[in-house]
Each structure stands twice: as structure tokens, then as C-alpha cells.
Design a protein around this motif. Structure first.
Motif, PDB file in Angstrom:
ATOM      1  N   GLN A 121      48.358  40.086  22.475  1.00 27.05           N
ATOM      2  CA  GLN A 121      47.912  38.965  23.308  1.00 27.05           C
ATOM      3  C   GLN A 121      46.824  39.380  24.290  1.00 27.05           C
ATOM      4  O   GLN A 121      45.929  38.605  24.608  1.00 27.05           O
ATOM      5  CB  GLN A 121      49.099  38.380  24.076  1.00 27.05           C
ATOM      6  CG  GLN A 121      50.099  37.631  23.226  1.00 27.05           C
ATOM      7  CD  GLN A 121      51.271  37.110  24.031  1.00 27.05           C
ATOM      8  OE1 GLN A 121      51.192  36.982  25.249  1.00 27.05           O
ATOM      9  NE2 GLN A 121      52.371  36.819  23.365  1.00 27.05           N
ATOM     10  N   LEU A 122      46.905  40.608  24.778  1.00 27.09           N
ATOM     11  CA  LEU A 122      45.987  41.056  25.827  1.00 27.09           C
ATOM     12  C   LEU A 122      44.695  41.675  25.315  1.00 27.09           C
ATOM     13  O   LEU A 122      43.692  41.690  26.038  1.00 27.09           O
ATOM     14  CB  LEU A 122      46.680  42.089  26.731  1.00 27.09           C
ATOM     15  CG  LEU A 122      47.828  41.619  27.616  1.00 27.09           C
ATOM     16  CD1 LEU A 122      48.324  42.780  28.476  1.00 27.09           C
ATOM     17  CD2 LEU A 122      47.411  40.458  28.504  1.00 27.09           C
ATOM     18  N   ILE A 176      46.998  47.133  29.040  1.00 25.02           N
ATOM     19  CA  ILE A 176      47.563  46.527  30.247  1.00 25.02           C
ATOM     20  C   ILE A 176      46.748  46.939  31.470  1.00 25.02           C
ATOM     21  O   ILE A 176      46.436  46.117  32.338  1.00 25.02           O
ATOM     22  CB  ILE A 176      49.044  46.935  30.425  1.00 25.02           C
ATOM     23  CG1 ILE A 176      49.899  46.369  29.281  1.00 25.02           C
ATOM     24  CG2 ILE A 176      49.581  46.453  31.771  1.00 25.02           C
ATOM     25  CD1 ILE A 176      51.325  46.877  29.273  1.00 25.02           C
ATOM     26  N   VAL A 221      43.302  45.054  31.596  1.00 27.91           N
ATOM     27  CA  VAL A 221      43.386  43.620  31.856  1.00 27.91           C
ATOM     28  C   VAL A 221      43.812  43.342  33.295  1.00 27.91           C
ATOM     29  O   VAL A 221      43.235  42.485  33.976  1.00 27.91           O
ATOM     30  CB  VAL A 221      44.349  42.935  30.864  1.00 27.91           C
ATOM     31  CG1 VAL A 221      44.596  41.481  31.260  1.00 27.91           C
ATOM     32  CG2 VAL A 221      43.789  43.005  29.449  1.00 27.91           C
ATOM     33  N   TYR A 222      44.829  44.069  33.779  1.00 22.73           N
ATOM     34  CA  TYR A 222      45.378  43.788  35.101  1.00 22.73           C
ATOM     35  C   TYR A 222      44.843  44.702  36.196  1.00 22.73           C
ATOM     36  O   TYR A 222      45.214  44.551  37.361  1.00 22.73           O
ATOM     37  CB  TYR A 222      46.908  43.869  35.055  1.00 22.73           C
ATOM     38  CG  TYR A 222      47.524  42.763  34.249  1.00 22.73           C
ATOM     39  CD1 TYR A 222      47.504  41.443  34.695  1.00 22.73           C
ATOM     40  CD2 TYR A 222      48.097  43.020  33.011  1.00 22.73           C
ATOM     41  CE1 TYR A 222      48.056  40.427  33.943  1.00 22.73           C
ATOM     42  CE2 TYR A 222      48.661  42.008  32.249  1.00 22.73           C
ATOM     43  CZ  TYR A 222      48.635  40.707  32.724  1.00 22.73           C
ATOM     44  OH  TYR A 222      49.176  39.710  31.971  1.00 22.73           O
TER      45      TYR A 222
END
Length: 201
Positions: free
Chosen positions: A93-94, A123, A126-127
Motif C-alpha cells: 500500500q505504501l 515506512i 513515507v512517514y
């Protein structure tokens, strides 16, 4: 759920009389992340009950011992498998938002970068997470994926037996690794990393 139209799946045409005709085929993708977390949670509940039974009903009967341990092992394994699959789903998804280049992927393939490290990197990008979280995530995700892979690709190689604090004998390493307390940690860490709040009710 994602809904879309793929190339070539929507067309408009006119027949020989000038009557319009159209054709549309929808494509969908159902989000499997919450499903895998639901599977993990349901098996975690079962594992918890089985773990309590191990402590409460342990005796000198070998057949009862075997039954108690397998009854806990079975759902605990499912927790690890489901958590690993959830992390794979989260990665997928990311990745479109992580600005992963073809070169990055080629480097991962060439260096045989573990799947867990790829998930953490996605992760992180993205974050934009800090180093402390990334360090912890590498350990947590690494362990989850390692023990997921050990049951998905099981080896029959003999290994030293292991102890457990709740029973007075050593057991096969799987009965020590895939027990409720470890399954609970795997579930919690997956929830923290994926950010999902889906719980079975």
C-alpha cells in the motif's frame, strides 16, 4: 476497497446506424491489511486461552502435555503468519508513495536485502520517522518476518530444546517461540507499525 478502470476496459463506439454503444469493465482491489489483522487477533484470543490451559492443566501425562502444547502452538503460528502477511500488505500500500526507484529495487535484489528491511525503509520514507523508531522497527519487523518465514518454510533440522517459564520441562524450540506471549508481542508490534486500528469484535 479501491475501484478503477484499467487501460482498454472502457470504450465507446457507434454502430453502422450511428447508434452509440459503450462497454465498461470495473476493476477492484480489496484491502487485505485489516483482514489479516482480524485473523491475527482472533488467533491471538485462542492462543491466550490455550496458554492458560497449559499452566492450569499441566501434568505428568505425555499425551496431555502434547495436546496442551499443540493447542497453543497452532493459533500462535497463525498469529505470526497473519502479522507477516499484514506487513506485506502494508508495504504494498505504501510503496507507491515512498519514491522507490528502479535503481533502489535493483540494489535490494543484488544485495538480497531482507523483506523486513525493505518494509522498514518504505515506512521510513513515507512517514519520515526518526532514527529511534526506525531502529526499533527494524528489530520488531525483522523478528516477525523471520518467525513467519520459519513456519511458512519449515525445516525439519534438529535443534536444541528450550525451556518455558510456565512448565517444568524443556520442549521443542517451536513450543517456546510460538507461544501466546510472543504472539501477543508480534501482534502489538504489527499494529504499531501498520498504524491500523482494526480489531475483531
Amino acid at each position: 476497497m479501491k475501484v478503477g478502470i484499467q487501460d482498454g476496459d472502457f470504450s465507446i463506439s457507434l454502430d453502422e446506424n450511428g447508434t452509440p454503444d459503450s462497454n465498461l469493465t470495473l476493476s477492484t482491489s480489496y484491502n487485505m491489511l485489516p483482514i489479516w489483522m482480524k485473523i491475527a487477533y482472533e488467533n491471538l484470543v485462542t492462543s491466550n486461552k490455550a496458554s492458560k490451559a497449559v499452566s492450569e492443566n499441566w501434568c505428568d501425562d505425555n499425551e496431555i502435555q502434547k495436546s496442551l502444547l499443540i493447542t497453543e502452538l497452532t493459533p500462535s503460528i497463525q498469529v505470526f503468519v497473519a502479522c507477516g502477511c499484514a506487513l506485506d500488505a502494508f508495504y504494498d500500500q505504501l510503496k507507491e508513495f515512498a519514491k522507490i526507484s528502479r535503481e533502489d529495487i535493483d540494489i535490494w535484489k543484488r544485495k538480497r536485502t531482507p523483506r523486513s528491511a525493505q518494509i522498514v525503509e518504505i515506512i521510513r520514507r513515507v512517514y519520515k520517522l526518526d532514527k529511534t523508531f526506525v531502529k526499533g522497527a527494524k528489530v520488531n519487523i525483522g523478528s516477525i518476518m523471520e518467525y513467519r518465514d520459519k513456519v511458512v518454510h519449515p525445516s525439519h533440522e534438529v535443534q536444541h530444546t528450550c525451556s518455558r517459564p510456565d512448565i517444568p520441562v524443556n520442549v521443542d524450540w517451536r513450543f517456546s517461540a510460538y507461544k501466546y506471549s510472543n504472539a501477543e508481542i508480534a501482534y502489538q508490534r504489527t499494529m504499531e507499525c501498520s498504524g491500523t486500528t482494526i480489531l475483531a469484535t
